[in-house]
Design a protein around this motif. Structure first.
Motif, PDB file in Angstrom:
ATOM      1  N   THR A 173      53.458  30.793  75.599  1.00 46.03           N
ATOM      2  CA  THR A 173      54.862  31.135  75.789  1.00 46.03           C
ATOM      3  C   THR A 173      55.197  31.050  77.272  1.00 46.03           C
ATOM      4  O   THR A 173      54.310  31.121  78.128  1.00 46.03           O
ATOM      5  CB  THR A 173      55.187  32.555  75.289  1.00 46.03           C
ATOM      6  OG1 THR A 173      54.401  33.491  76.008  1.00 46.03           O
ATOM      7  CG2 THR A 173      54.958  32.684  73.802  1.00 46.03           C
ATOM      8  N   HIS A 225      58.246  28.973  73.017  1.00 42.37           N
ATOM      9  CA  HIS A 225      56.899  28.716  72.532  1.00 42.37           C
ATOM     10  C   HIS A 225      56.679  27.221  72.699  1.00 42.37           C
ATOM     11  O   HIS A 225      57.544  26.425  72.333  1.00 42.37           O
ATOM     12  CB  HIS A 225      56.769  29.123  71.060  1.00 42.37           C
ATOM     13  CG  HIS A 225      57.056  30.574  70.841  1.00 42.37           C
ATOM     14  ND1 HIS A 225      56.084  31.518  70.826  1.00 42.37           N
ATOM     15  CD2 HIS A 225      58.228  31.228  70.653  1.00 42.37           C
ATOM     16  CE1 HIS A 225      56.624  32.703  70.631  1.00 42.37           C
ATOM     17  NE2 HIS A 225      57.931  32.547  70.521  1.00 42.37           N
ATOM     18  N   TYR A 226      55.518  26.838  73.229  1.00 47.68           N
ATOM     19  CA  TYR A 226      55.297  25.417  73.478  1.00 47.68           C
ATOM     20  C   TYR A 226      53.842  25.043  73.247  1.00 47.68           C
ATOM     21  O   TYR A 226      52.964  25.901  73.197  1.00 47.68           O
ATOM     22  CB  TYR A 226      55.732  25.033  74.892  1.00 47.68           C
ATOM     23  CG  TYR A 226      54.879  25.615  76.006  1.00 47.68           C
ATOM     24  CD1 TYR A 226      53.849  24.859  76.576  1.00 47.68           C
ATOM     25  CD2 TYR A 226      55.111  26.882  76.501  1.00 47.68           C
ATOM     26  CE1 TYR A 226      53.077  25.378  77.599  1.00 47.68           C
ATOM     27  CE2 TYR A 226      54.343  27.409  77.524  1.00 47.68           C
ATOM     28  CZ  TYR A 226      53.326  26.651  78.072  1.00 47.68           C
ATOM     29  OH  TYR A 226      52.554  27.162  79.089  1.00 47.68           O
ATOM     30  N   ARG A 255      60.278  31.833  60.565  1.00 47.94           N
ATOM     31  CA  ARG A 255      59.372  30.928  59.844  1.00 47.94           C
ATOM     32  C   ARG A 255      59.738  30.784  58.382  1.00 47.94           C
ATOM     33  O   ARG A 255      59.788  29.685  57.850  1.00 47.94           O
ATOM     34  CB  ARG A 255      57.928  31.407  59.962  1.00 47.94           C
ATOM     35  CG  ARG A 255      57.314  31.117  61.284  1.00 47.94           C
ATOM     36  CD  ARG A 255      55.860  31.512  61.290  1.00 47.94           C
ATOM     37  NE  ARG A 255      55.356  31.389  62.648  1.00 47.94           N
ATOM     38  CZ  ARG A 255      54.108  31.514  62.977  1.00 47.94           C
ATOM     39  NH1 ARG A 255      53.213  31.777  62.044  1.00 47.94           N
ATOM     40  NH2 ARG A 255      53.718  31.394  64.209  1.00 47.94           N
ATOM     41  N   HIS A 302      63.380  28.996  69.328  1.00 48.43           N
ATOM     42  CA  HIS A 302      63.553  29.760  68.097  1.00 48.43           C
ATOM     43  C   HIS A 302      62.428  30.772  67.972  1.00 48.43           C
ATOM     44  O   HIS A 302      61.258  30.461  68.224  1.00 48.43           O
ATOM     45  CB  HIS A 302      63.548  28.843  66.875  1.00 48.43           C
ATOM     46  CG  HIS A 302      64.739  27.940  66.793  1.00 48.43           C
ATOM     47  ND1 HIS A 302      66.030  28.401  66.679  1.00 48.43           N
ATOM     48  CD2 HIS A 302      64.825  26.599  66.814  1.00 48.43           C
ATOM     49  CE1 HIS A 302      66.853  27.390  66.631  1.00 48.43           C
ATOM     50  NE2 HIS A 302      66.156  26.269  66.715  1.00 48.43           N
ATOM     51  N   ALA A 303      62.771  31.958  67.549  1.00 46.48           N
ATOM     52  CA  ALA A 303      61.776  33.019  67.393  1.00 46.48           C
ATOM     53  C   ALA A 303      60.902  32.740  66.174  1.00 46.48           C
ATOM     54  O   ALA A 303      61.391  32.243  65.156  1.00 46.48           O
ATOM     55  CB  ALA A 303      62.464  34.368  67.246  1.00 46.48           C
ATOM     56  N   PRO A 304      59.609  33.064  66.254  1.00 49.82           N
ATOM     57  CA  PRO A 304      58.723  32.837  65.106  1.00 49.82           C
ATOM     58  C   PRO A 304      59.115  33.637  63.868  1.00 49.82           C
ATOM     59  O   PRO A 304      58.689  33.315  62.777  1.00 49.82           O
ATOM     60  CB  PRO A 304      57.353  33.280  65.601  1.00 49.82           C
ATOM     61  CG  PRO A 304      57.439  33.258  67.069  1.00 49.82           C
ATOM     62  CD  PRO A 304      58.868  33.522  67.418  1.00 49.82           C
ATOM     63  N   GLU A 312      63.059  28.924  58.031  1.00 48.18           N
ATOM     64  CA  GLU A 312      62.849  27.517  58.421  1.00 48.18           C
ATOM     65  C   GLU A 312      62.098  26.763  57.321  1.00 48.18           C
ATOM     66  O   GLU A 312      62.451  25.645  56.963  1.00 48.18           O
ATOM     67  CB  GLU A 312      62.038  27.548  59.714  1.00 48.18           C
ATOM     68  CG  GLU A 312      62.057  26.465  60.673  1.00 48.18           C
ATOM     69  CD  GLU A 312      63.332  26.001  61.278  1.00 48.18           C
ATOM     70  OE1 GLU A 312      63.497  24.787  61.264  1.00 48.18           O
ATOM     71  OE2 GLU A 312      64.134  26.784  61.792  1.00 48.18           O
ATOM     72  N   ILE A 345      57.655  22.320  65.184  1.00 50.76           N
ATOM     73  CA  ILE A 345      58.015  23.700  65.504  1.00 50.76           C
ATOM     74  C   ILE A 345      56.887  24.651  65.119  1.00 50.76           C
ATOM     75  O   ILE A 345      56.546  25.565  65.873  1.00 50.76           O
ATOM     76  CB  ILE A 345      59.346  24.090  64.822  1.00 50.76           C
ATOM     77  CG1 ILE A 345      60.497  23.359  65.512  1.00 50.76           C
ATOM     78  CG2 ILE A 345      59.576  25.587  64.855  1.00 50.76           C
ATOM     79  CD1 ILE A 345      61.841  23.578  64.875  1.00 50.76           C
ATOM     80  N   ARG A 346      56.268  24.434  63.968  1.00 47.89           N
ATOM     81  CA  ARG A 346      55.120  25.261  63.567  1.00 47.89           C
ATOM     82  C   ARG A 346      53.979  25.150  64.567  1.00 47.89           C
ATOM     83  O   ARG A 346      53.298  26.130  64.863  1.00 47.89           O
ATOM     84  CB  ARG A 346      54.618  24.847  62.182  1.00 47.89           C
ATOM     85  CG  ARG A 346      55.442  25.444  61.072  1.00 47.89           C
ATOM     86  CD  ARG A 346      54.738  25.364  59.780  1.00 47.89           C
ATOM     87  NE  ARG A 346      53.465  26.078  59.867  1.00 47.89           N
ATOM     88  CZ  ARG A 346      52.501  25.985  58.983  1.00 47.89           C
ATOM     89  NH1 ARG A 346      52.643  25.212  57.943  1.00 47.89           N
ATOM     90  NH2 ARG A 346      51.395  26.660  59.110  1.00 47.89           N
ATOM     91  N   THR A 354      60.071  25.194  71.617  1.00 48.70           N
ATOM     92  CA  THR A 354      61.183  25.732  70.844  1.00 48.70           C
ATOM     93  C   THR A 354      61.529  27.115  71.371  1.00 48.70           C
ATOM     94  O   THR A 354      60.641  27.874  71.771  1.00 48.70           O
ATOM     95  CB  THR A 354      60.870  25.807  69.331  1.00 48.70           C
ATOM     96  OG1 THR A 354      62.032  26.293  68.659  1.00 48.70           O
ATOM     97  CG2 THR A 354      59.686  26.691  69.031  1.00 48.70           C
ATOM     98  N   TRP A 368      54.848  27.246  67.623  1.00 46.58           N
ATOM     99  CA  TRP A 368      54.668  28.667  67.342  1.00 46.58           C
ATOM    100  C   TRP A 368      53.193  29.038  67.256  1.00 46.58           C
ATOM    101  O   TRP A 368      52.775  30.091  67.710  1.00 46.58           O
ATOM    102  CB  TRP A 368      55.334  29.045  66.028  1.00 46.58           C
ATOM    103  CG  TRP A 368      56.827  29.159  66.087  1.00 46.58           C
ATOM    104  CD1 TRP A 368      57.590  29.446  67.173  1.00 46.58           C
ATOM    105  CD2 TRP A 368      57.727  28.990  65.007  1.00 46.58           C
ATOM    106  NE1 TRP A 368      58.904  29.459  66.830  1.00 46.58           N
ATOM    107  CE2 TRP A 368      59.034  29.196  65.502  1.00 46.58           C
ATOM    108  CE3 TRP A 368      57.570  28.689  63.669  1.00 46.58           C
ATOM    109  CZ2 TRP A 368      60.163  29.111  64.706  1.00 46.58           C
ATOM    110  CZ3 TRP A 368      58.695  28.605  62.871  1.00 46.58           C
ATOM    111  CH2 TRP A 368      59.972  28.814  63.397  1.00 46.58           C
TER     112      TRP A 368
END
Length: 155
Positions: free
Chosen positions: A39, A98-99, A115, A110-112, A118, A30-31, A108, A34
């Motif tokens: 996007t 975001h990819y 962070r 999920h919004a950054p 998470e 995920i990191r 993902t 992001w």
């Protein structure tokens, strides 16, 4: 009989190590998504929930899942499923994903901004798994010392 006092903690340690690997790899993926800076607009194709726990002796946990589809910057269609998304996203909604680029796209929705949350959840779970792993090692070492000590009474 002694083998059980080594085998059971060893199996538990293997399971704990596997869970730690899963938590860490998911967090790093995920990191990476992001941090890539890529996007796209994705459409929610499906939402569904899963329920775990039976309610008698365990808590019941409901997890919402979303299935998204988007096109990468080079036009490849990507479809992925993600857990624990917002409950307000329903089928047909458009969201920003975001990819990462490349042959294995990681995405993902999920919004950054999550962070910190998470990272805290991941680190807390890793700390708990580390304590459980250390307890298994402690148990095995203590049992070994006591079972090889001639002054310790055995039944």
């Amino acid at each position: 009989m002694d083998v059980f006092f080594y085998l059971i903690p060893a199996v538990m340690m293997a399971f704990i190590a596997f869970m730690g690997y899963r938590v860490l790899s998911r967090w790093l993926r995920i990191r990476k998504a992001w941090g890539s800076g890529l996007t796209a607009e994705a459409r929610c194709l499906k939402t569904f929930t899963t329920v775990s726990g039976n309610g008698h002796h365990h808590r019941v946990r409901t997890t919402i899942h979303h299935v998204y589809e988007f096109k990468t910057h080079d036009g490849r269609p990507i479809r992925f499923e993600e857990e624990d998304g917002p409950t307000t996203t329903v089928e047909g909604d458009f969201v920003t994903v975001h990819y990462t680029d490349g042959p294995n796209v990681v995405a993902t929705a999920h919004a950054p901004g999550r962070r910190g949350k998470e990272a805290a959840a991941g680190l807390g779970l890793l700390a708990f798994l580390g304590v459980a792993f250390a307890f298994c090692v402690f148990f095995m070492v203590t049992y070994h010392r006591l079972s090889t000590d001639p002054s310790f009474p055995t039944p």
